[in-house]
Design a protein around this motif. Structure first.
Motif, PDB file in Angstrom:
ATOM      1  N   MET A 118       0.845  -1.206   0.000  1.00  0.00           N
ATOM      2  CA  MET A 118       0.000   0.000   0.000  1.00  0.00           C
ATOM      3  C   MET A 118       0.878   1.253   0.000  1.00  0.00           C
ATOM      4  SD  MET A 118      -0.874   2.431   2.483  1.00  0.00           S
ATOM      5  CE  MET A 118      -0.790   1.617   4.064  1.00  0.00           C
ATOM      6  N   GLN A 119       1.942   1.249   0.833  1.00  0.00           N
ATOM      7  CA  GLN A 119       2.795   2.442   0.901  1.00  0.00           C
ATOM      8  C   GLN A 119       3.584   2.657  -0.392  1.00  0.00           C
ATOM      9  OE1 GLN A 119       5.041   2.513   4.585  1.00  0.00           O
ATOM     10  NE2 GLN A 119       3.362   3.635   5.550  1.00  0.00           N
ATOM     11  N   PHE A 120       3.935   1.583  -1.051  1.00  0.00           N
ATOM     12  CA  PHE A 120       4.606   1.685  -2.358  1.00  0.00           C
ATOM     13  C   PHE A 120       3.714   2.493  -3.314  1.00  0.00           C
ATOM     14  CE2 PHE A 120       5.202  -0.035  -6.666  1.00  0.00           C
ATOM     15  CZ  PHE A 120       6.586   0.007  -6.817  1.00  0.00           C
ATOM     16  N   LEU A 121       2.430   2.188  -3.321  1.00  0.00           N
ATOM     17  CA  LEU A 121       1.488   2.910  -4.195  1.00  0.00           C
ATOM     18  C   LEU A 121       1.253   4.339  -3.710  1.00  0.00           C
ATOM     19  CD1 LEU A 121      -1.088   0.035  -4.748  1.00  0.00           C
ATOM     20  CD2 LEU A 121       0.403   1.064  -6.484  1.00  0.00           C
ATOM     21  N   ARG A 122       1.150   4.491  -2.406  1.00  0.00           N
ATOM     22  CA  ARG A 122       0.905   5.814  -1.829  1.00  0.00           C
ATOM     23  C   ARG A 122       2.042   6.776  -2.196  1.00  0.00           C
ATOM     24  NH1 ARG A 122       2.003   8.651   2.471  1.00  0.00           N
ATOM     25  NH2 ARG A 122       2.936   7.304   4.023  1.00  0.00           N
ATOM     26  N   HIS A 123       3.273   6.283  -2.114  1.00  0.00           N
ATOM     27  CA  HIS A 123       4.414   7.144  -2.467  1.00  0.00           C
ATOM     28  C   HIS A 123       4.431   7.427  -3.965  1.00  0.00           C
ATOM     29  CE1 HIS A 123       6.320   5.552   1.446  1.00  0.00           C
ATOM     30  NE2 HIS A 123       5.767   6.726   1.658  1.00  0.00           N
TER      31      HIS A 123
END
Ligand code: GLC
Ligand code: MG
Length: 249
Positions: free
Chosen positions: A171-176
């Motif tokens: 999820m954080q990969f996409l958020r960044h």
């Protein structure tokens, strides 16, 4: 109203109350059109089982998919997983070695072939024997200094995945990549493999009212203002939480 990043588990979170799902889909679809909100599904399912559910429940086409408990990220409707993410997961990952160890445990029953993935080995493990088997297995895998993590969900599913992989890190990969702040991101879930979504950072979290004991326990142990336990179940609980955080009116 502004755009937000909406990340949700599927089974017993987004899916489970058909009527509420119709309303939530309608609200999300409009929000995406009007403000550029992005929709991400984060599920333990493989591509095959995901497609089955998508057709059966007529799910909205997401902006990205996190499949196989965070080990595969699919962007822009592509049917091959994002290679940058696979590169993060590969160092030290040894599927065959893991299988040669798990073979020795009769309590570990392999899940169907479709759910065995390049970066995920999955078993059924009965709840009653799980604590003993999990601690023994953890110890044994440690001896080999393997890149691995055990994720146990819903009193039956055991996933073994790389250490750098889970729904939260994906999820954080996409958020960044999409440049959403944690405050403009909301994650939703109901069971063990969703804990990573809530635990990884300060994203807003909605625990649906029907959550499993393992997630409820975690929620009680780690109270935080940016997490909300809904009264309603499934999509109804998500709608309730999105209003609570002010993402929807
Ligand atoms: C889904 C997957 C299964 C996994 C479970 C928990 O049911 O099909 O392989 O073990 O989610 O993550
Ligand atoms: Mg679920």
């Amino acid at each position: 109203m502004t755009s937000f990043l909406f990340v949700t588990d599927l089974d017993n979170t987004l899916v489970g109350d058909d009527k509420a799902l119709v309303e939530l889909n309608d609200r999300l679809q409009k929000h995406r059109q009007e403000y550029g909100t992005k929709i991400v599904y984060a599920t333990g399912r493989s591509p095959l089982l995901y497609r089955e559910l998508q057709v059966e429940k007529n799910l909205l086409e997401p902006d990205a998919l996190v499949l196989s408990v965070g080990t595969e990220i699919y962007l822009d409707g592509k049917d091959t997983p994002d290679a940058r993410w696979s590169e993060v997961l590969s160092p030290g990952w040894d599927r065959d070695l893991i299988l040669s160890i798990t073979e020795k445990y009769p309590e570990l029953v392999l899940q169907p072939e479709s759910e065995q993935r390049p970066f995920k080995v999955s078993f059924f493990l009965e709840q009653a024997v799980a604590p003993g088997v999990l601690s023994q297995l953890e110890l044994e895998l440690q001896k080999y200094n393997l890149n691995k993590k055990l994720i146990y969900s819903s009193g039956i599913d055991l996933d073994i995945v790389p250490l750098s992989s889970d729904k939260g890190q994906a999820m954080q990969f996409l958020r960044h990549q999409w440049k959403f702040a944690a405050e403009q991101t909301v994650v939703c879930g109901d069971s063990g493999n969703d804990i990573a979504l809530f635990a990884v950072g300060n994203e807003r979290g909605i625990v649906v009212g029907n959550a499993r004991p393992e997630l409820l326990q975690w929620y009680k142990d780690y109270p935080a203002d940016h997490r909300y336990l809904a009264r309603d179940f499934c999509a109804g609980g998500i709608l309730e939480g999105l209003k609570y955080f002010g993402f929807l009116e």
